[in-house]
Design an enzyme around this catalytic site. Structure first.
Site, PDB file in Angstrom:
ATOM      1  N   GLU A   1       9.019  -6.864 -10.358  1.00  0.00           N
ATOM      2  CA  GLU A   1       7.764  -7.576 -10.105  1.00  0.00           C
ATOM      3  C   GLU A   1       7.930  -9.032 -10.542  1.00  0.00           C
ATOM      4  O   GLU A   1       8.432  -9.299 -11.638  1.00  0.00           O
ATOM      5  CB  GLU A   1       6.618  -6.893 -10.848  1.00  0.00           C
ATOM      6  CG  GLU A   1       6.354  -5.501 -10.294  1.00  0.00           C
ATOM      7  CD  GLU A   1       5.128  -4.819 -10.872  1.00  0.00           C
ATOM      8  OE1 GLU A   1       4.541  -5.345 -11.835  1.00  0.00           O
ATOM      9  OE2 GLU A   1       4.751  -3.751 -10.349  1.00  0.00           O
TER      10      GLU A   1
ATOM     11  N   SER B   1       5.775  -5.634  -1.102  1.00  0.00           N
ATOM     12  CA  SER B   1       5.809  -4.233  -1.532  1.00  0.00           C
ATOM     13  C   SER B   1       6.140  -3.317  -0.337  1.00  0.00           C
ATOM     14  O   SER B   1       7.254  -3.390   0.191  1.00  0.00           O
ATOM     15  CB  SER B   1       4.484  -3.887  -2.205  1.00  0.00           C
ATOM     16  OG  SER B   1       4.559  -2.674  -2.882  1.00  0.00           O
ATOM     17  N   ALA B   2       5.220  -2.475   0.117  1.00  0.00           N
ATOM     18  CA  ALA B   2       5.504  -1.605   1.266  1.00  0.00           C
ATOM     19  C   ALA B   2       5.911  -2.429   2.492  1.00  0.00           C
ATOM     20  O   ALA B   2       6.750  -1.996   3.294  1.00  0.00           O
ATOM     21  CB  ALA B   2       4.297  -0.734   1.589  1.00  0.00           C
TER      22      ALA B   2
ATOM     23  N   GLY C   1       0.861  -1.176   0.000  1.00  0.00           N
ATOM     24  CA  GLY C   1       0.000   0.000   0.000  1.00  0.00           C
ATOM     25  C   GLY C   1       0.895   1.223   0.000  1.00  0.00           C
ATOM     26  O   GLY C   1       1.825   1.285  -0.788  1.00  0.00           O
TER      27      GLY C   1
ATOM     28  N   HIS D   1       8.983  -3.425  -6.866  1.00  0.00           N
ATOM     29  CA  HIS D   1       8.437  -3.003  -8.173  1.00  0.00           C
ATOM     30  C   HIS D   1       9.552  -2.380  -9.025  1.00  0.00           C
ATOM     31  O   HIS D   1       9.293  -1.425  -9.761  1.00  0.00           O
ATOM     32  CB  HIS D   1       7.324  -1.959  -8.015  1.00  0.00           C
ATOM     33  CG  HIS D   1       6.130  -2.388  -7.205  1.00  0.00           C
ATOM     34  ND1 HIS D   1       5.063  -3.031  -7.754  1.00  0.00           N
ATOM     35  CD2 HIS D   1       5.838  -2.237  -5.889  1.00  0.00           C
ATOM     36  CE1 HIS D   1       4.138  -3.260  -6.806  1.00  0.00           C
ATOM     37  NE2 HIS D   1       4.600  -2.785  -5.679  1.00  0.00           N
TER      38      HIS D   1
HETATM   39 CA   LIG Z   1       2.934   1.256  -2.813  1.00  0.00          CA
END
Ligand SMILES: [Ca+2]
Ligand SMILES: [Ca+2]
Lengths: 240, 240
Positions: free
Chosen positions: B197, B124-125, B91, B161
């Site tokens: 990714e 991700s985060a 997020g 990413h």
């Molecule tokens: Ca993000």
């Protein structure tokens, strides 16, 4: 009190296929005009301040202005106090804002622009720091500034280099619109003006006008976003 | 002291064309194994924590694990103390790290993972905050965390990413490589592992292995960047 503020807030320093500040050079000449002779340049957003100042100096000399690098002055606050005009260039917004605080020039720039009417030009990161905060920069947080609050020459946020979603992309990182929507999920967050590359905002007192060749997209918390054409009057953004 | 650390650090939650965590579901099953029954999910990176927890719960139930949302517990620190396994989802990294600090769970997560051997998965985060700092997140700084220092389960940075430059782009914002290069212009900055990714890093004690279907690019201050294939041993990143 009459607001003397004069700002030229540019989305991007270089447009694809052109040279440094080429796409907005007529706007720059018109903005600083004939009375300004010297522009105080703030190169804090890039690592090599001397090289960056040379780039700005070479370009501004072709437009008839001399450039002083703020880092060349013995006292940065004194340099702001004496400045006829200020230009803050792009690069990394976090590095820029941290350096502005480290050199204690944030409030002095605000005072000179809002009270003395010193014309302020920003490009990219230099546009981000002119607004209420850097909350809507695109840059990587490579250093930790003491605050995200910025110079506050306008009471809203700008997202420079605004980018439309690419329908052909297979990349799953957030689109720019999704990022700004996340910002507006936070309480009491101001408008975000998405300035596409090629666009800029001219502020004269309490009048704001969209200039350049591309449209801008305005994001308001809790409302649908709205497109504005070049030439649009955006003065309503200046009233809290 | 033997380092008990077990980490699965995923670049992205969703791969183009697939569902939530589909691309790494076999890695997840193998990572948490048969002994783990319940996973403590941290949904702080998204605004709607209930909806996000439902998404994670639905997916993890198909893999045989129950999910508890940390925000559902009366005491977040207590929930970390009791956790069998931890998963922090993606997020906005700034919102996530600020919430981790606001809820005072940063040091308790570090202690449980490094001392008690509680398996930690991040996406991700959630991968950004597992590293030494969030200095190399791609996210927009929508809120101001009390520090960019993060949980510190590994002594380097990750850029999730990770994206190669697009030679056909006319957009003039910095490429990902330029952003990481700007980070390395700052003194004493650690390595940055660019996880494309589809890739993820498995850490078991002092052994680190690149998994997934895409290569990773390692950026080291003052050196050329290096590509690593899936299966590569990256344990050297764990030694300071
Ligand atoms: Ca993000
Ligand atoms: Ca920038």
């Amino acid at each position: 009190m009459k607001m003397k503020r004069r700002l030229l807030l540019v989305s991007n320093s270089t447009l694809h296929g052109g040279g440094y500040l080429d796409h907005c050079q007529q706007n720059i000449s018109h903005f600083f005009g004939k009375d300004v002779k010297r522009v105080l340049f703030v190169p804090y957003a890039l690592h090599d301040r001397d090289a960056y100042t040379k780039t700005a100096r070479d370009k501004f000399q072709t437009l008839g202005y001399e450039v002083d690098g703020i880092h060349e002055a013995p006292d940065p606050v004194g340099a702001v106090r004496k400045a006829e005009a200020i230009f803050i260039g792009g690069g990394n917004t976090f590095r820029l804002l941290k350096s502005l605080y480290d050199n204690k020039v944030v409030s002095e720039i605000r005072r000179r622009v809002l009270e003395d009417g010193v014309p302020y030009m920003g490009s990219s990161a230099g546009t981000n720091v002119s607004t209420i905060s850097i909350n809507t920069t695109n840059d990587m947080p490579i250093v930790y500034p003491p605050s995200f609050s910025a110079i506050g020459l306008v009471p809203f946020n700008i997202n420079p280099h605004y980018l439309d979603p690419n329908p052909n992309s297979r990349h799953m990182g957030e689109t720019r619109e999704q990022r700004i929507t996340q910002y507006h999920e936070e309480p009491d967050t101001p408008c975000v003006l998405g300035l596409r590359e090629g666009s800029m905002l001219l502020v004269e007192g309490n009048k704001a006008t969209l200039l350049g060749t591309t449209k801008a997209r305005l994001f308001t918390r809790g409302k649908p976003s709205v497109e504005y054409d070049p030439g649009s009057d955006l003065s309503f953004l200046l009233t809290h």
